[in-house]
Design an enzyme around this catalytic site. Structure first.
Site, PDB file in Angstrom:
ATOM      1  N   ILE A 121       0.829  -1.205   0.000  1.00  0.00           N
ATOM      2  CA  ILE A 121       0.000   0.000   0.000  1.00  0.00           C
ATOM      3  C   ILE A 121       0.866   1.259   0.000  1.00  0.00           C
ATOM      4  CG2 ILE A 121      -1.605   1.363   1.421  1.00  0.00           C
ATOM      5  CD1 ILE A 121      -2.926  -1.328   2.204  1.00  0.00           C
ATOM      6  N   GLU A 125       9.508 -20.741  18.234  1.00  0.00           N
ATOM      7  CA  GLU A 125       8.591 -21.415  19.166  1.00  0.00           C
ATOM      8  C   GLU A 125       7.586 -22.308  18.445  1.00  0.00           C
ATOM      9  OE1 GLU A 125       7.357 -19.656  22.817  1.00  0.00           O
ATOM     10  OE2 GLU A 125       8.525 -17.863  22.415  1.00  0.00           O
ATOM     11  N   GLY A 126       8.072 -22.984  17.434  1.00  0.00           N
ATOM     12  CA  GLY A 126       7.230 -23.889  16.660  1.00  0.00           C
ATOM     13  C   GLY A 126       6.832 -23.267  15.345  1.00  0.00           C
ATOM     14  N   SER A 128       5.077 -22.732  11.596  1.00  0.00           N
ATOM     15  CA  SER A 128       3.677 -22.911  11.190  1.00  0.00           C
ATOM     16  C   SER A 128       3.401 -24.363  10.818  1.00  0.00           C
ATOM     17  CB  SER A 128       3.334 -21.989  10.019  1.00  0.00           C
ATOM     18  OG  SER A 128       3.257 -20.643  10.440  1.00  0.00           O
TER      19      SER A 128
END
Length: 407
Positions: A361, A387-388, A390
């Protein structure tokens, strides 16, 4: 038990506005400088400590908010200010959660205060779980902890990586294998006190985003710690290992030390992602209302306006998932559909998408460091990784809702 609500009470609103004020007045003006310097913003952390924002008391109050909304609300406002500085301020919290999740009352009372220090002598802490060959695959962990019964000491050897505050921390919390044959079920967490011989900082990483947060390797070479530095104590560990050995053939799952910490922190990470996404959305909205092309503001074009509508909708949806998971956690409701992982997964993906749309944009301006959306876009990339990832969150969710050992 607190009923679920989307309405903050007066006290929560006061805290939200207080944290927002610090984020707006202290963090944002310093954000670009510390991103360029790629150094821990000690002056900002010290300012946070002076007003009580960087302190055990503040995070304890938010962590134990009976509605569950105190912590995610605070995380959103801090990371609305800046993700890199925000992580420098809250990075100690992951180590503290590691102690709170696995330690005894005595260990919590002894070590957590030392992680923060005080307003005149600020300290930070580090949680060390990932390794060069063991990130998502925690069962591949090579760091070992061997018990020296004659001296009642644990001896740790190995290398940790991607450790926030690694090497500069006053207190390190290290996850190590005590029974490698049990895989992740044979892990335990250890406190490494300040100035312990054998612990050193390895490589400090130069990162794509969150550059104001210190990330480094931690090398453990014959590190000896007293027996009381084993979180939870040896008796509890021996009982857990015995159960794990008995159940190894049955396939019954036993939580390990690192996973207990990550499960407790995932909704908070989701809240961080919401804060970054919201900041980018607000920048894009204001720009679209003031930037004119062909004689009218660009928001007057559906192509831009519809993007902003989608951005706001996704941010609000992410916040609701985070709030639900946080409320469930504090009220003791089980994550029967992996709601904690859902909140982290969705919010982190939204942050990446929304910050990319914000850059689009703003056009060419969005691609320069003169505007903050460029930094926000770089920062947002971490949420789908740490932390993990997706992919791991989707695996956790799929296994939970199906009951199948999906690989």
């Amino acid at each position: 038990m607190a009923e679920f609500t989307m309405e903050l009470n007066d006290e929560q609103k006061e805290v939200r506005d207080w944290v927002h004020g610090f984020a707006a007045d202290v963090m944002r003006p310093a954000a670009a400088e510390w991103d360029e310097r790629e150094e821990t913003p000690w002056p900002v952390i010290q300012e946070a400590a002076k007003i009580g924002l960087y302190s055990l008391d503040f995070y304890a109050q938010q962590f134990f908010d009976p509605t569950g909304l105190g912590l995610p609300m605070s995380m959103e406002e801090l990371f609305w200010g800046d993700a890199g500085i925000g992580l420098s301020i809250v990075g100690t919290g992951l180590a503290a959660v590691g102690v709170l999740a696995n330690g005894t009352e005595e260990q919590i009372g002894t070590w957590v205060p030392q992680m923060y220090g005080d307003a005149t002598d600020v300290k930070v802490a580090a949680f060390c779980s990932s390794e060069p060959d063991a990130g998502s695959d925690v069962a591949a962990m090579r760091t070992r902890a061997v018990y020296d019964e004659a001296r009642d000491e644990w001896v740790l050897n190995g290398t940790k990586t991607w450790a926030t505050n690694g090497g500069i921390a006053n207190v390190h919390v290290v996850v190590a294998a005590v029974d490698p044959g049990l895989g992740s079920k044979g892990h335990a967490s250890f406190i490494i006190p300040p100035n312990t011989p054998g612990l050193s900082q390895g490589q400090k990483f130069k990162k794509h985003g969150i550059r104001a947060s210190h990330t480094a390797e931690v090398v453990l070479d014959q590190v000896r710690v007293p027996g009381h530095c084993l979180l939870g104590g040896k008796e509890k560990l021996d009982e857990r290992l015995a159960r794990a050995r008995e159940k190894a053939s049955s396939g019954e799952r036993v939580k390990n030390a690192a996973m207990a910490t990550f499960e407790a922190s995932r909704p908070a990470v989701g809240a961080m992602a919401v804060g970054t996404a919201r900041a980018a959305y607000e920048e894009a909205l204001e720009y679209a209302k003031t930037r004119s092309q062909f004689g009218r503001p660009i928001i007057d074009n559906q192509g831009v306006a519809f993007q902003l509508a989608d951005m706001r909708t996704q941010i609000d949806a992410a916040r609701l998932l985070v709030w639900r998971a946080s409320w469930m956690a504090v009220t003791g409701k089980p994550f029967t559909s992996a709601e904690g992982s859902m909140s982290k997964l969705f919010a982190s993906e939204v942050a990446k998408k929304v910050t990319a749309q914000a850059v689009q944009i703003l056009g060419g301006n969005g691609f320069t460091r003169e505007y903050p959306v460029e930094r926000m876009h770089r920062d947002a990339a971490i949420y789908t990784i740490f932390e993990g990832t997706s992919e791991i969150q989707r695996l956790v969710i799929a296994r939970t809702i199906s009951g199948m050992p999906i690989r």
